[in-house]
Design an enzyme around this catalytic site. Structure first.
Site, PDB file in Angstrom:
ATOM      1  N   LYS A 173     -28.440  26.519 -61.531  1.00  0.00           N
ATOM      2  CA  LYS A 173     -27.122  26.591 -61.592  1.00  0.00           C
ATOM      3  C   LYS A 173     -26.377  27.499 -61.213  1.00  0.00           C
ATOM      4  CE  LYS A 173     -26.569  23.418 -64.085  1.00  0.00           C
ATOM      5  NZ  LYS A 173     -27.631  23.132 -65.369  1.00  0.00           N
TER       6      LYS A 173
HETATM    7  C1  LIG Z   1     -28.469  21.899 -66.565  1.00  0.00           C
HETATM    8  C2  LIG Z   1     -27.282  21.006 -67.559  1.00  0.00           C
HETATM    9  C3  LIG Z   1     -27.640  21.472 -68.471  1.00  0.00           C
HETATM   10  C4  LIG Z   1     -28.825  21.904 -69.281  1.00  0.00           C
HETATM   11  O1  LIG Z   1     -29.191  23.117 -69.114  1.00  0.00           O
HETATM   12  P1  LIG Z   1     -30.982  23.598 -69.191  1.00  0.00           P
HETATM   13  O2  LIG Z   1     -30.552  24.965 -69.079  1.00  0.00           O
HETATM   14  O3  LIG Z   1     -31.423  23.088 -68.085  1.00  0.00           O
HETATM   15  O4  LIG Z   1     -31.438  23.061 -70.324  1.00  0.00           O
HETATM   16  C5  LIG Z   1     -26.701  20.419 -69.775  1.00  0.00           C
HETATM   17  N1  LIG Z   1     -25.262  19.810 -69.366  1.00  0.00           N
HETATM   18  C6  LIG Z   1     -25.364  19.810 -68.112  1.00  0.00           C
HETATM   19  C7  LIG Z   1     -24.330  19.022 -67.645  1.00  0.00           C
HETATM   20  C8  LIG Z   1     -26.517  20.210 -66.713  1.00  0.00           C
HETATM   21  O5  LIG Z   1     -25.872  20.429 -66.030  1.00  0.00           O
END
Ligand SMILES: *Cc1c(COP(=O)(O)O)cnc(C)c1O
Length: 396
Positions: free
Chosen positions: A186
């Protein structure tokens, strides 16, 4: 995108401060931790940066969504309207609280089509959950108006869009709550972590307890806390929070680099007749983690994806991807959920065994996204833009 490209001195310094005290947990141990509270500091930093009163860190973006849903009172049998294009964690969280995911079409914003949302509302609808995909925003004015008209909760899954804004306000801060992920790919990362933000103190207090076994965090020490409701362990560790703290302080640099690099790619692609771009309801607020564009047909999009990859550049054709788009979500369609509400959910999910989404297919079957990196030099960005445009051109 993403922050892991630029780990360095700042991240090491924050982590070492935690390691020197040896206190890796975010609560308690007030004496030995010698005033080091990285998770608390990161919550404060996020609130300040996003201009919201309350931030609750969690162990992941998935647990941030689950926490937000629990704190907003979403549960068994409630219908949550969400898009056909997202990451699987969005519907996993809905299942985890026993609620029912109601999928609706996406439009050229790559997330909820407001008309499709309105058409999907039933007496059991409790919440609308736009997902701000690939670094940019849903049409929040339209979605907010629908929620107000029908008295529904607006929960923003902003996990992919930390730092993006809509008309000057941080994504995630416009609905009743918003969530972020700091997983490894992210915009900013701390390996694994997440956050819920909200303007509502009551929602925040529930998130605070829910992520830590229901502790009210009001005792003179941890042992003296009361537990007004059932919670779980969705805590972040001090080590993860330390990395996040260094990263969040670099957010403005990351955003500036992404926006500059994206502009070079976009300008090159814009010159090609037949290519159109994802609609951004507020272009200035785009965090610019991806360039997303449409080709005239699915055939052209497939050809262009292959040509971009052959040129050595990354290309995501989400239409074929089983993490992000409904078409390939076999586990969603079979919905083998392991929750106490499994039978009730499974019945509600029967519809998805045969359901198709032609309007979403018409968007996603023509869409390609290419990620924007932080470490490209000016020359490299220009060279990539040229190669990208040539590859797309060759498919038309
Ligand atoms: C990455 C993501 C999540 C979840 O995040 P994690 O930290 O990987 O559990 C939820 N929603 C979206 C749209 C994402 O891209």
């Amino acid at each position: 995108m993403p922050g892991y490209e630029l780990f360095g001195h700042a991240e090491r310094k924050e982590v070492n401060e935690v390691l020197e005290t040896g206190i890796l947990m975010r609560y308690g141990f007030d004496g030995p931790r010698k005033g080091i509270w990285k998770a608390k500091e990161l919550e404060h930093e996020i609130s300040k940066r996003l201009n919201v009163p309350y931030t609750q860190l969690t162990s992941s973006g998935t647990s941030a969504l689950t926490t937000a849903m629990a704190a907003l009172g979403l549960g068994a049998g409630d219908e949550i309207i969400m898009p056909t294009f997202t990451f699987v964690a969005s519907f996993e969280s809905v299942f985890s609280v026993g609620a029912i995911p109601v999928l609706v079409d996406v439009d050229d914003t790559l997330t909820l089509d407001p008309k499709a949302v309105e058409a999907a509302i039933t007496p059991r609808t409790k919440c609308v959950m736009p997902v701000h995909m690939c670094g940019a925003m849903a049409d929040l004015d339209a979605l907010k108006a629908i929620c107000e008209k029908h008295n529904l909760i607006l929960l923003e899954d902003a996990c992919q869009s930390f730092g993006a804004t809509y008309k000057g306000k941080a994504l995630g801060s416009i609905g009743h709550a918003g969530t972020f992920s700091f997983d490894f790919v992210k915009t900013i990362t701390c390996a694994e972590g997440g956050a819920v933000i909200t303007n509502d103190k009551e929602v925040y207090v529930k998130c605070d307890g829910y992520t830590d076994h229901g502790h009210d965090h009001l005792g003179v020490d941890r042992g003296a806390d009361l537990h007004p409701f059932i919670g779980y362990n969705y805590r972040i560790s001090e080590l993860h929070a330390a990395v996040g703290l260094a990263q969040v302080r670099r957010l403005d640099d990351f955003l500036a680099t992404q926006r500059a690099n994206k502009k070079v790619l976009k300008d090159a692609v814009a010159a090609i007749p037949g290519v159109t771009f994802r609609r951004l309801p507020d272009e200035a607020g785009d965090s610019a983690t991806f360039l997303s564009f449409f080709l005239p047909t699915e055939e052209a999009a497939r050809k262009a994806t292959a040509a971009i990859k052959a040129a050595g550049l990354p290309a995501f054709f989400w239409f074929d991807n089983n993490w992000h788009y409904f078409r390939q979500w076999q586990h969603f369609k079979q919905s083998a959920v392991l929750t106490p509400f499994a039978a009730q959910l499974q019945q509600a999910m029967e519809v998805y065994k045969t359901r198709t989404f032609p309007a979403s297919d018409a968007i996603m079957g023509r869409c390609i996204s290419t990620p924007i990196n932080l470490t490209w030099s000016k020359e490299e960005t220009a060279a990539r833009a040229k190669k990208l445009a040539e590859a797309i051109q060759s498919a038309l």
